[in-house]
Design a protein around this motif. Structure first.
Motif, PDB file in Angstrom:
ATOM      1  N   ARG A  36       0.830  -1.203   0.000  1.00  0.00           N
ATOM      2  CA  ARG A  36       0.000   0.000   0.000  1.00  0.00           C
ATOM      3  C   ARG A  36       0.871   1.262   0.000  1.00  0.00           C
ATOM      4  O   ARG A  36       0.697   2.152  -0.833  1.00  0.00           O
ATOM      5  N   VAL A  37       1.837   1.314   0.904  1.00  0.00           N
ATOM      6  CA  VAL A  37       2.675   2.514   0.970  1.00  0.00           C
ATOM      7  C   VAL A  37       3.489   2.648  -0.311  1.00  0.00           C
ATOM      8  O   VAL A  37       3.728   3.759  -0.804  1.00  0.00           O
ATOM      9  N   LEU A  40       1.315   4.057  -3.062  1.00  0.00           N
ATOM     10  CA  LEU A  40       0.987   5.475  -2.849  1.00  0.00           C
ATOM     11  C   LEU A  40       2.215   6.373  -2.909  1.00  0.00           C
ATOM     12  O   LEU A  40       2.129   7.570  -2.691  1.00  0.00           O
ATOM     13  N   GLY A 117      16.478   0.207  -3.667  1.00  0.00           N
ATOM     14  CA  GLY A 117      16.561   1.321  -2.725  1.00  0.00           C
ATOM     15  C   GLY A 117      17.020   2.639  -3.333  1.00  0.00           C
ATOM     16  O   GLY A 117      16.888   3.689  -2.713  1.00  0.00           O
ATOM     17  N   ILE A 119      16.554   5.738  -5.552  1.00  0.00           N
ATOM     18  CA  ILE A 119      15.352   6.370  -6.093  1.00  0.00           C
ATOM     19  C   ILE A 119      15.650   7.354  -7.227  1.00  0.00           C
ATOM     20  O   ILE A 119      14.812   8.181  -7.591  1.00  0.00           O
ATOM     21  N   ARG A 121      15.894   9.073 -10.713  1.00  0.00           N
ATOM     22  CA  ARG A 121      14.978   8.992 -11.854  1.00  0.00           C
ATOM     23  C   ARG A 121      15.777   8.941 -13.154  1.00  0.00           C
ATOM     24  O   ARG A 121      16.880   9.484 -13.228  1.00  0.00           O
ATOM     25  N   HIS A 347       6.888  -2.724  -3.516  1.00  0.00           N
ATOM     26  CA  HIS A 347       7.566  -2.592  -2.228  1.00  0.00           C
ATOM     27  C   HIS A 347       8.472  -1.371  -2.354  1.00  0.00           C
ATOM     28  O   HIS A 347       9.065  -1.171  -3.413  1.00  0.00           O
ATOM     29  N   LEU A 348       8.595  -0.573  -1.301  1.00  0.00           N
ATOM     30  CA  LEU A 348       9.363   0.671  -1.424  1.00  0.00           C
ATOM     31  C   LEU A 348      10.780   0.443  -1.927  1.00  0.00           C
ATOM     32  O   LEU A 348      11.320   1.249  -2.675  1.00  0.00           O
ATOM     33  N   ALA A 349      11.385  -0.668  -1.538  1.00  0.00           N
ATOM     34  CA  ALA A 349      12.766  -0.913  -1.947  1.00  0.00           C
ATOM     35  C   ALA A 349      12.867  -1.307  -3.415  1.00  0.00           C
ATOM     36  O   ALA A 349      13.915  -1.178  -4.036  1.00  0.00           O
TER      37      ALA A 349
ATOM     38  N   ARG B 188       5.657  14.929   9.830  1.00  0.00           N
ATOM     39  CA  ARG B 188       5.010  14.581   8.561  1.00  0.00           C
ATOM     40  C   ARG B 188       5.444  13.218   8.075  1.00  0.00           C
ATOM     41  O   ARG B 188       4.659  12.429   7.562  1.00  0.00           O
ATOM     42  N   PHE B 193       3.925   8.055   6.620  1.00  0.00           N
ATOM     43  CA  PHE B 193       4.299   6.645   6.506  1.00  0.00           C
ATOM     44  C   PHE B 193       3.174   5.770   7.049  1.00  0.00           C
ATOM     45  O   PHE B 193       2.724   4.826   6.397  1.00  0.00           O
ATOM     46  N   ARG B 196       0.017   6.047   4.767  1.00  0.00           N
ATOM     47  CA  ARG B 196       0.095   5.284   3.520  1.00  0.00           C
ATOM     48  C   ARG B 196       0.125   3.787   3.764  1.00  0.00           C
ATOM     49  O   ARG B 196      -0.230   3.008   2.896  1.00  0.00           O
ATOM     50  N   GLU B 237      14.629  -0.502   6.267  1.00  0.00           N
ATOM     51  CA  GLU B 237      14.931  -0.242   4.856  1.00  0.00           C
ATOM     52  C   GLU B 237      13.782   0.543   4.216  1.00  0.00           C
ATOM     53  O   GLU B 237      13.994   1.545   3.541  1.00  0.00           O
ATOM     54  N   GLU B 238      12.570   0.086   4.454  1.00  0.00           N
ATOM     55  CA  GLU B 238      11.422   0.765   3.867  1.00  0.00           C
ATOM     56  C   GLU B 238      11.349   2.221   4.332  1.00  0.00           C
ATOM     57  O   GLU B 238      11.139   3.133   3.537  1.00  0.00           O
ATOM     58  N   ILE B 241      14.019   4.535   2.817  1.00  0.00           N
ATOM     59  CA  ILE B 241      13.709   4.907   1.431  1.00  0.00           C
ATOM     60  C   ILE B 241      12.539   5.892   1.400  1.00  0.00           C
ATOM     61  O   ILE B 241      12.548   6.878   0.670  1.00  0.00           O
ATOM     62  N   PHE B 242      11.563   5.612   2.244  1.00  0.00           N
ATOM     63  CA  PHE B 242      10.389   6.486   2.306  1.00  0.00           C
ATOM     64  C   PHE B 242      10.804   7.922   2.653  1.00  0.00           C
ATOM     65  O   PHE B 242      10.318   8.882   2.048  1.00  0.00           O
ATOM     66  N   ARG B 244      13.563   9.403   2.029  1.00  0.00           N
ATOM     67  CA  ARG B 244      14.177  10.056   0.862  1.00  0.00           C
ATOM     68  C   ARG B 244      13.122  10.439  -0.169  1.00  0.00           C
ATOM     69  O   ARG B 244      13.175  11.520  -0.754  1.00  0.00           O
ATOM     70  N   LEU B 245      12.145   9.557  -0.359  1.00  0.00           N
ATOM     71  CA  LEU B 245      11.081   9.861  -1.318  1.00  0.00           C
ATOM     72  C   LEU B 245      10.286  11.086  -0.875  1.00  0.00           C
ATOM     73  O   LEU B 245       9.943  11.962  -1.676  1.00  0.00           O
ATOM     74  N   MET B 246      10.009  11.146   0.436  1.00  0.00           N
ATOM     75  CA  MET B 246       9.239  12.268   0.973  1.00  0.00           C
ATOM     76  C   MET B 246       9.987  13.576   0.779  1.00  0.00           C
ATOM     77  O   MET B 246       9.404  14.576   0.378  1.00  0.00           O
ATOM     78  N   ARG B 248      11.943  14.362  -1.425  1.00  0.00           N
ATOM     79  CA  ARG B 248      11.852  14.786  -2.819  1.00  0.00           C
ATOM     80  C   ARG B 248      10.434  15.263  -3.148  1.00  0.00           C
ATOM     81  O   ARG B 248      10.268  16.267  -3.834  1.00  0.00           O
ATOM     82  N   GLU B 249       9.428  14.553  -2.632  1.00  0.00           N
ATOM     83  CA  GLU B 249       8.042  14.978  -2.870  1.00  0.00           C
ATOM     84  C   GLU B 249       7.826  16.395  -2.351  1.00  0.00           C
ATOM     85  O   GLU B 249       7.218  17.228  -3.007  1.00  0.00           O
TER      86      GLU B 249
END
Ligand SMILES: C[S@@+](CC[C@H](N)C(=O)[O-])C[C@H]1O[C@@H](n2cnc3c(N)ncnc32)[C@H](O)[C@@H]1O
Lengths: 364, 263
Positions: A36-37, A40, A117, A119, A121, A347-349, B188, B193, B196, B237-238, B241-242, B244-246, B248-249
């Motif tokens: 899910r995460v 999203l 892992g 990210i 682009r 999966h996020l990774a 945040r 996290f 989501r 790990e998740e 990564i999350f 880093r994604l955040m 950037r978002e």
């Protein structure tokens, strides 16, 4: 107030999420929160290399930290590079994948990704001196059904739901296809597909002798052409889970598309049956979707197998794709122990998928 | 001592003499360190106010060792004039920081005494009027997160609104969970996290959710490992990564806001 902005009450993305929460939490259990995460959050792409382009984009991409996940699988994990097991009895200590029968993969398909892992682009592809683009960005997992379809030299291939053409391009990279039939019922999307082909494939490969592009309703294909193709790709319309969660535009969960959404499993079944009919005896059919939905995946395949026998007298066997998932387990997360077919779960990774695939072989 | 003889001629007369420091209860080594931190703020009449600052701290109830620690963390205290320092201390008392809390606050965050009365008043007014905290709540906020007085008010408002509207948390719980100790990004990131992953929902107008949200305290006031195992039930790990994604978002978001502002 910044956070009190009122949104439309039931945007389709919201409805999609509610629907997925209700169904996938049950279907996937512990795996759902992580999927899910990932769904999203920003997805990862792969760059399908265009062998027709003259530029050495692979070297460039590698210099940026990417790798071709198809040729760079760890060798221990390649059960399909056969023979070994004949000379050396299989070691019990290692996992059982070595005992799996070899699986042939379509040759020449290369797809690069950034490591697990990472990210970063991709930049958009640039045209070479002949105006051909060096790579096509797509969900790296969507290359898997094409690889597993195992196109071989001289094959005739049908891509029943082909637009916008990512998988068609992957199939063309094999340069093994004698005749390729590309179809998509949507005229506008077929136009897009034509443009894609023109930007990636030199004209001599796009002649009437080796390519046909049509816009038929694929469910009716059985009426047009039966027992013909060595390989058939049935990449059906589905709830496109990722898109449905992220974009309100053109969303299958919007209220005015309820009927269309409800009919999806039936359309998918009819498309798969048509694909089965279009394949020749001994031919192979790949069914694929980009949803996690059991009803649109396994159930469709189960029914198709049943109905193909009942209605058309066609016997099918399911081709085990375990060797494939084992081979690419470093790049993708696969749902463990799916009774029928294989599924890449986000999966996020390794934020690829969802991609479901199931390969069938016509016995009669 | 040769030390004081060597240094004495260079120093302005107003710098406390070694003798006066010893009289206040400092040892020679401590005095030496006081001179050292004084040398870091050779402006704004630091030397002139040194004695009064040290005295004020001792009057507040600090022992010489703690005074040394406080002034070493924040040598700027030497630049504050006696009267101002006294006003600021009085103001904090007026804001409800009773003996004990006041000392702990200064020990933990001596910078609080370098902030002007006006700044503190603006922040207090902001918390009372914009965020509707009660005076007791404001006192607790200042006690738990004094650094708030130096934060950008726009950022502060954003943080409050995020927790209030997006997370659906009322003032009392915010104070209890000491949200102002966390940065907006930390809040945040953990919240998004969970959201989501399907573990947190913004309450509707009636304050209802379909799932039971974890307590704010269990989200914010635990280390990352505990947050991940006990609340988010996810791997490091998740989350890594999350984050880093955040980042950037949100970068993208800020850029978007920027263009809107320019229009
Ligand atoms: C998942 S997409 C295909 C993606 C494509 N294979 C690719 O890799 O780029 C499904 C496609 O099926 C097409 N489609 C929907 N109903 C169809 C039908 N009855 N017959 C043929 N194509 C259909 C849609 O227009 C859509 O382009």
């Amino acid at each position: 107030e910044k956070w009190a902005v009122s949104h439309p009450k039931h945007p389709p993305t919201r409805l999609a999420l509610q629907h997925f929460d209700a169904t996938y939490a049950v279907q996937l259990g512990q795996l759902w929160p992580s999927a899910r995460v990932a769904l999203l959050s920003e997805r990862k792409y792969g760059a399908l290399l265009n062998n027709f382009s003259n530029d050495d984009v692979l070297a460039e991409l590698q210099a940026n930290g990417c790798r071709d996940f198809i040729s760079n699988t760890d060798t221990e994990a390649q059960p399909c590079l056969e023979q070994e097991s004949i000379d050396h009895p299989v070691k019990k200590s290692d996992d059982d994948a070595q005992q799996l029968p070899p699986l042939q993969l379509s040759p020449n398909i290369k797809c690069v990704v950034f490591p697990r892992g990472d990210i970063t682009r991709f930049k958009p592809a640039r045209p070479d001196a002949y105006r051909l683009l060096g790579y096509y960005l797509l969900d790296a997992a969507s290359v898997l059904p094409c690889l597993a379809l195992d196109v071989q030299e001289g094959h005739s291939v049908l891509d029943l739901c082909a637009a916008p053409g990512g998988k068609t391009l992957a199939l063309l990279q094999t340069q093994a296809i004698r005749f390729l039939c590309v179809n998509d019922s949507s005229v506008s999307r077929t136009l897009r597909l034509r443009k894609v082909l023109q930007s990636y494939v030199p004209k001599p490969f796009l002649t009437d002798q080796n390519l046909r592009i049509t816009s038929f309703d694929g469910t009716k294909w059985g009426e047009i052409e039966r027992n013909t193709f060595d390989r058939v790709l049935v990449d059906v319309p589905c709830t496109t889970d990722r898109h449905s969660l992220m974009e309100d535009d053109n969303n299958i969960f919007s209220k005015n598309r309820t009927g269309e959404k409800r009919r999806l499993p039936q359309v998918q079944l009819e498309l798969l049956l048509a694909g089965i009919e279009a394949a020749c005896p001994g031919g192979e059919i790949m069914y694929s979707t980009c949803t996690l939905s059991h009803i649109q995946n396994q159930s469709v395949v189960e029914q198709a197998i049943h109905l193909a026998r009942e209605m058309h007298g066609i016997d099918l066997e399911v081709v085990d794709l375990k060797p494939l998932t084992h081979m690419f387990r470093e790049t993708f997360h696969f749902t463990p122990e799916l009774p029928l077919g294989e599924m890449v779960i986000p999966h996020l990774a390794a934020n690829f998928g969802p991609i479901y695939m199931c390969k069938l072989r016509r016995l009669t | 001592r040769s030390f004081s003889l060597d240094r004495a001629p260079e120093k302005p007369v107003t710098e406390p003499s070694l003798q006066s420091l010893v009289d206040m209860g400092f040892t020679c080594t401590q005095a030496e360190r006081i001179y050292e931190s004084l040398s870091k703020v050779r402006r704004g009449g630091a030397a002139k106010n040194a004695t009064s600052t040290l005295t004020a701290l001792i009057v507040l109830g600090f022992n010489p060792a703690s005074v040394l620690k406080v002034t070493e963390t924040c040598p700027q205290l030497y630049t504050v004039r006696e009267a101002q320092l006294q006003q600021r201390i009085d103001n904090l008392r007026k804001l409800g920081l009773v003996e004990g809390s006041l000392q702990r606050m200064v020990a933990h965050y001596p910078q609080i005494l370098t902030v002007t009365l006006k700044t503190v008043k603006i922040v207090v007014a902001f918390l009372r009027e914009k965020c509707l905290f009660t005076s007791q709540q404001v006192t607790n906020i200042l006690r738990d997160s004094p650094a708030i007085v130096l934060e950008d008010l726009g950022q502060l408002e954003y943080k409050f609104q995020y927790v209030y509207f997006r997370m659906g948390i009322k003032q009392a719980e915010m104070v209890k969970s000491k949200i102002f100790r966390c940065t907006l990004d930390e809040i945040r990131c953990r919240h998004c996290f969970l959201e989501r992953r399907g573990l947190y929902q913004t309450p509707d107008k009636k304050g209802q959710t379909l799932i039971i949200n974890p307590k704010l305290d269990s989200i914010l006031n635990v280390d990352q490992a505990t947050f991940l195992t006990a609340v988010a039930k996810a791997s490091a790990e998740e989350y890594e990564i999350f984050q880093r994604l955040m980042a950037r978002e949100w970068q993208g978001e800020e850029k978007e806001y920027g263009t809107v502002d320019n229009d």
